[in-house]
Write a protein that holds these residues in place. Structure first.
Motif, PDB file in Angstrom:
ATOM      1  N   SER A  84       0.797  -1.222   0.000  1.00  0.00           N
ATOM      2  CA  SER A  84       0.000   0.000   0.000  1.00  0.00           C
ATOM      3  C   SER A  84       0.833   1.277   0.000  1.00  0.00           C
ATOM      4  O   SER A  84       0.300   2.354  -0.197  1.00  0.00           O
ATOM      5  CB  SER A  84      -0.914   0.021   1.232  1.00  0.00           C
ATOM      6  OG  SER A  84      -0.134   0.175   2.405  1.00  0.00           O
TER       7      SER A  84
ATOM      8  N   ARG B 201      -5.145   3.741  11.979  1.00  0.00           N
ATOM      9  CA  ARG B 201      -4.868   3.041  10.718  1.00  0.00           C
ATOM     10  C   ARG B 201      -5.795   1.840  10.543  1.00  0.00           C
ATOM     11  O   ARG B 201      -6.297   1.569   9.456  1.00  0.00           O
ATOM     12  CB  ARG B 201      -3.401   2.592  10.679  1.00  0.00           C
ATOM     13  CG  ARG B 201      -3.015   1.957   9.399  1.00  0.00           C
ATOM     14  CD  ARG B 201      -2.971   2.986   8.298  1.00  0.00           C
ATOM     15  NE  ARG B 201      -3.029   2.282   7.024  1.00  0.00           N
ATOM     16  CZ  ARG B 201      -3.292   2.862   5.890  1.00  0.00           C
ATOM     17  NH1 ARG B 201      -3.525   4.140   5.841  1.00  0.00           N
ATOM     18  NH2 ARG B 201      -3.337   2.169   4.789  1.00  0.00           N
TER      19      ARG B 201
ATOM     20  N   ASP C 271      -8.388   1.280   7.504  1.00  0.00           N
ATOM     21  CA  ASP C 271      -8.331   0.054   6.692  1.00  0.00           C
ATOM     22  C   ASP C 271      -9.661  -0.688   6.703  1.00  0.00           C
ATOM     23  O   ASP C 271     -10.076  -1.244   5.681  1.00  0.00           O
ATOM     24  CB  ASP C 271      -7.221  -0.868   7.185  1.00  0.00           C
ATOM     25  CG  ASP C 271      -5.827  -0.378   6.826  1.00  0.00           C
ATOM     26  OD1 ASP C 271      -5.706   0.589   6.049  1.00  0.00           O
ATOM     27  OD2 ASP C 271      -4.851  -0.971   7.337  1.00  0.00           O
TER      28      ASP C 271
ATOM     29  N   ILE D  50     -10.422  -0.529   2.911  1.00  0.00           N
ATOM     30  CA  ILE D  50      -9.940  -1.763   2.283  1.00  0.00           C
ATOM     31  C   ILE D  50     -10.941  -2.902   2.440  1.00  0.00           C
ATOM     32  O   ILE D  50     -11.185  -3.663   1.514  1.00  0.00           O
ATOM     33  CB  ILE D  50      -8.569  -2.168   2.846  1.00  0.00           C
ATOM     34  CG1 ILE D  50      -7.537  -1.091   2.496  1.00  0.00           C
ATOM     35  CG2 ILE D  50      -8.127  -3.530   2.318  1.00  0.00           C
ATOM     36  CD1 ILE D  50      -6.199  -1.253   3.175  1.00  0.00           C
TER      37      ILE D  50
END
Length: 143
Positions: A53, A77, A81, A85
């Motif tokens: 990434s 984070r 994500d 994601i």
């Protein structure tokens, strides 16, 4: 409720949804690769981990042993994500990193959701989930 322990969060999300608690053992930032710190009487450092990434990833190890002392994956984070994601709906991701862990810890009477009488620790993001403002105890903390 489900508690993660070294499995991919998407696995638990598919099984349990918002009742999944996401926490982290982050003790250093991945951008600190090569730096050493004292932690609990030991010298620790970040060892980079390959990432597709472009975002720095790593693990924190005890100097000279290779023993993992913690991670470099902070909760901010992980939250980003989950949404970007893993396509977890933003409201569910918020619950997974705040309300559900506070219930498991037995402190949901003070933290974990926005209600009168609770701590006012709040993060504000833009539409791309970039952190814009932080409020701790209701006070704006400059970034």
């Amino acid at each position: 409720m489900t508690t993660l322990d070294s499995f991919h969060p998407a696995y638990y999300y598919n099984l349990s949804g918002a009742s999944t608690a996401i926490v982290t053992d982050c003790i250093m930032d991945a951008a600190d690769a090569g730096q050493e710190r004292d932690y609990a009487g030991k010298t620790i450092s970040v060892h980079p981990v390959p990432s597709d990434s472009g975002v720095p990833r790593g693990k924190v190890v005890i100097k000279g042993s290779g023993i993992i002392a913690g991670s470099c994956t902070n909760l901010l984070r992980v939250f980003q994500d989950l949404v970007k994601i893993m396509d977890v709906p933003i409201g569910v991701a918020v619950q997974m990193v705040s309300e559900t862990p506070s219930k498991i810890a037995g402190i949901d009477d003070a933290v974990g959701s926005i209600q009168v009488g609770r701590w006012a620790d709040i993060l504000l993001f833009d539409k791309n989930l970039t952190l814009m403002k932080v409020f701790i105890g209701g006070e704006d903390i400059s970034l």
